[in-house]
Design a protein around this motif. Structure first.
Motif, PDB file in Angstrom:
ATOM      1  N   LEU A  89      -1.592  -6.941   0.705  1.00  0.00           N
ATOM      2  CA  LEU A  89      -1.471  -6.499  -0.695  1.00  0.00           C
ATOM      3  C   LEU A  89      -1.247  -4.994  -0.771  1.00  0.00           C
ATOM      4  CD1 LEU A  89      -4.378  -8.499  -2.383  1.00  0.00           C
ATOM      5  CD2 LEU A  89      -1.943  -8.743  -2.882  1.00  0.00           C
ATOM      6  N   ASN A  90      -2.010  -4.249   0.027  1.00  0.00           N
ATOM      7  CA  ASN A  90      -1.901  -2.800   0.066  1.00  0.00           C
ATOM      8  C   ASN A  90      -0.490  -2.374   0.439  1.00  0.00           C
ATOM      9  OD1 ASN A  90      -2.196  -0.073   1.559  1.00  0.00           O
ATOM     10  ND2 ASN A  90      -4.152  -0.275   0.488  1.00  0.00           N
ATOM     11  N   LEU A  91       0.031  -2.951   1.505  1.00  0.00           N
ATOM     12  CA  LEU A  91       1.377  -2.589   1.972  1.00  0.00           C
ATOM     13  C   LEU A  91       2.445  -2.985   0.957  1.00  0.00           C
ATOM     14  CD1 LEU A  91       1.096  -3.558   5.743  1.00  0.00           C
ATOM     15  CD2 LEU A  91       0.968  -1.266   4.733  1.00  0.00           C
ATOM     16  N   LEU A  92       2.301  -4.164   0.363  1.00  0.00           N
ATOM     17  CA  LEU A  92       3.268  -4.613  -0.635  1.00  0.00           C
ATOM     18  C   LEU A  92       3.263  -3.691  -1.855  1.00  0.00           C
ATOM     19  CD1 LEU A  92       5.328  -6.687  -1.710  1.00  0.00           C
ATOM     20  CD2 LEU A  92       3.370  -7.970  -2.623  1.00  0.00           C
ATOM     21  N   ILE A  93       2.080  -3.376  -2.332  1.00  0.00           N
ATOM     22  CA  ILE A  93       1.968  -2.484  -3.493  1.00  0.00           C
ATOM     23  C   ILE A  93       2.561  -1.113  -3.163  1.00  0.00           C
ATOM     24  CG2 ILE A  93       0.335  -1.261  -4.987  1.00  0.00           C
ATOM     25  CD1 ILE A  93      -1.487  -3.839  -4.613  1.00  0.00           C
ATOM     26  N   MET A  94       2.243  -0.590  -1.985  1.00  0.00           N
ATOM     27  CA  MET A  94       2.788   0.711  -1.592  1.00  0.00           C
ATOM     28  C   MET A  94       4.304   0.671  -1.484  1.00  0.00           C
ATOM     29  SD  MET A  94       0.168   2.404   1.098  1.00  0.00           S
ATOM     30  CE  MET A  94       1.203   3.861   1.149  1.00  0.00           C
ATOM     31  N   TRP A  95       4.825  -0.366  -0.860  1.00  0.00           N
ATOM     32  CA  TRP A  95       6.274  -0.478  -0.692  1.00  0.00           C
ATOM     33  C   TRP A  95       6.976  -0.517  -2.053  1.00  0.00           C
ATOM     34  CZ3 TRP A  95       9.881  -4.241  -2.019  1.00  0.00           C
ATOM     35  CH2 TRP A  95      11.161  -4.030  -1.492  1.00  0.00           C
ATOM     36  N   VAL A  96       6.447  -1.348  -2.954  1.00  0.00           N
ATOM     37  CA  VAL A  96       7.047  -1.451  -4.287  1.00  0.00           C
ATOM     38  C   VAL A  96       6.959  -0.103  -5.012  1.00  0.00           C
ATOM     39  CG1 VAL A  96       6.779  -2.495  -6.586  1.00  0.00           C
ATOM     40  CG2 VAL A  96       6.693  -3.942  -4.532  1.00  0.00           C
ATOM     41  N   ALA A  97       5.797   0.523  -4.948  1.00  0.00           N
ATOM     42  CA  ALA A  97       5.600   1.793  -5.656  1.00  0.00           C
ATOM     43  C   ALA A  97       6.511   2.899  -5.115  1.00  0.00           C
ATOM     44  CB  ALA A  97       4.133   2.222  -5.564  1.00  0.00           C
ATOM     45  N   VAL A  98       6.668   2.961  -3.782  1.00  0.00           N
ATOM     46  CA  VAL A  98       7.479   4.026  -3.171  1.00  0.00           C
ATOM     47  C   VAL A  98       8.965   3.696  -3.246  1.00  0.00           C
ATOM     48  CG1 VAL A  98       8.026   5.202  -0.995  1.00  0.00           C
ATOM     49  CG2 VAL A  98       5.631   4.823  -1.636  1.00  0.00           C
ATOM     50  N   GLU A  99       9.321   2.511  -2.781  1.00  0.00           N
ATOM     51  CA  GLU A  99      10.738   2.170  -2.637  1.00  0.00           C
ATOM     52  C   GLU A  99      11.399   1.762  -3.958  1.00  0.00           C
ATOM     53  OE1 GLU A  99      12.236   2.858   0.133  1.00  0.00           O
ATOM     54  OE2 GLU A  99      10.409   3.220   1.288  1.00  0.00           O
ATOM     55  N   ARG A 100      10.663   1.104  -4.817  1.00  0.00           N
ATOM     56  CA  ARG A 100      11.253   0.621  -6.071  1.00  0.00           C
ATOM     57  C   ARG A 100      11.049   1.566  -7.247  1.00  0.00           C
ATOM     58  NH1 ARG A 100      14.801  -2.413  -3.916  1.00  0.00           N
ATOM     59  NH2 ARG A 100      14.066  -4.351  -3.044  1.00  0.00           N
ATOM     60  N   PHE A 101       9.871   2.224  -7.268  1.00  0.00           N
ATOM     61  CA  PHE A 101       9.559   3.079  -8.405  1.00  0.00           C
ATOM     62  C   PHE A 101       9.591   4.560  -8.069  1.00  0.00           C
ATOM     63  CE2 PHE A 101       7.611  -0.994  -9.600  1.00  0.00           C
ATOM     64  CZ  PHE A 101       8.241  -1.192 -10.806  1.00  0.00           C
ATOM     65  N   GLY A 102       9.805   4.891  -6.794  1.00  0.00           N
ATOM     66  CA  GLY A 102       9.950   6.281  -6.397  1.00  0.00           C
ATOM     67  C   GLY A 102       8.685   7.120  -6.467  1.00  0.00           C
ATOM     68  N   LEU A 103       7.531   6.476  -6.448  1.00  0.00           N
ATOM     69  CA  LEU A 103       6.278   7.236  -6.487  1.00  0.00           C
ATOM     70  C   LEU A 103       6.047   7.963  -5.168  1.00  0.00           C
ATOM     71  CD1 LEU A 103       3.734   4.808  -8.199  1.00  0.00           C
ATOM     72  CD2 LEU A 103       4.909   6.759  -9.206  1.00  0.00           C
ATOM     73  N   HIS A 104       5.298   9.037  -5.232  1.00  0.00           N
ATOM     74  CA  HIS A 104       4.884   9.758  -4.033  1.00  0.00           C
ATOM     75  C   HIS A 104       4.029   8.818  -3.186  1.00  0.00           C
ATOM     76  CE1 HIS A 104       2.570  12.592  -1.568  1.00  0.00           C
ATOM     77  NE2 HIS A 104       3.638  13.384  -1.688  1.00  0.00           N
ATOM     78  N   LYS A 105       4.123   8.956  -1.879  1.00  0.00           N
ATOM     79  CA  LYS A 105       3.397   8.073  -0.963  1.00  0.00           C
ATOM     80  C   LYS A 105       1.896   8.080  -1.204  1.00  0.00           C
ATOM     81  CE  LYS A 105       6.916   8.885   2.478  1.00  0.00           C
ATOM     82  NZ  LYS A 105       7.269   9.732   3.610  1.00  0.00           N
ATOM     83  N   MET A 106       1.343   9.249  -1.467  1.00  0.00           N
ATOM     84  CA  MET A 106      -0.104   9.326  -1.680  1.00  0.00           C
ATOM     85  C   MET A 106      -0.482   8.697  -3.013  1.00  0.00           C
ATOM     86  SD  MET A 106      -2.291  10.335   0.463  1.00  0.00           S
ATOM     87  CE  MET A 106      -4.038  10.023   0.378  1.00  0.00           C
TER      88      MET A 106
END
Length: 131
Positions: A89-106
Motif C-alpha cells: 500500500l505504501n509503495l502504491l500510494i507513493m508511486w501514484v502520488a509521485v508519478e501521477r500527481f507530481g508530489l515531492h517524494k517526501m
C-alpha cells in the motif's frame, strides 16, 4: 468503555508508530537523498527496518498485556505479513502520488505513512492481538 480503550490504544500506538516513523523517514531520507538509492527501493528498505522497531516497541509498550497466542517468531511473522500488505500500500500510494500527481517524494512518503498507519494498527489490534 471499549471506544475509550481503543482511543487510548491509538494514542499510545501513535507514539510507538511515531518512533518507527522517524526511523522509517530517516532511513528513507538517508538512502534517497544522500546515497541516491531509487526512492521506491529506499522506501522498501526503510519500511522493513522500521517495522521491526515498531513491532518491538509495540510489543513492549502497547501490546505487552495481550495474551500470548503464538510464539514470538510466529507473532513476528504475522506482523511482517501484515506489514507486507502495508508496504505494498505504501509503495502504491507513493508511486501514484509521485508519478501521477507530481508530489515531492517526501510529501508522498508522509501521505502514505498516514494511510498505512491505520491499516497496521487495525490489523494488530483486531487480528494479531485481538484486544
Amino acid at each position: 468503555m471499549s471506544v475509550l480503550r481503543t482511543l487510548c490504544q491509538v494514542l499510545i500506538y501513535t507514539s510507538v508508530g511515531g518512533t518507527a516513523t522517524a526511523i522509517d523517514w530517516g532511513i528513507f531520507a538517508l538512502l534517497t537523498f544522500v546515497l541516491n538509492v531509487h526512492y521506491l527501493l529506499a522506501a522498501a528498505i526503510a519500511f522493513v527496518i522500521s517495522t521491526f522497531a515498531n513491532w518491538l516497541l509495540g510489543r513492549l509498550i502497547l501490546f505487552r498485556n495481550a495474551p500470548r497466542r503464538d510464539s514470538l517468531l510466529v507473532e513476528l511473522i504475522k506482523v511482517y505479513a501484515t506489514t507486507l500488505v502495508g508496504l505494498l500500500l505504501n509503495l502504491l500510494i507513493m508511486w501514484v502520488a509521485v508519478e501521477r500527481f507530481g508530489l515531492h517524494k517526501m510529501a508522498a512518503k508522509v501521505i502514505a505513512t498516514g494511510i498505512v498507519f491505520f491499516w497496521n494498527f487495525s490489523v494488530r489490534k483486531f487480528v494479531i492481538y485481538k484486544i
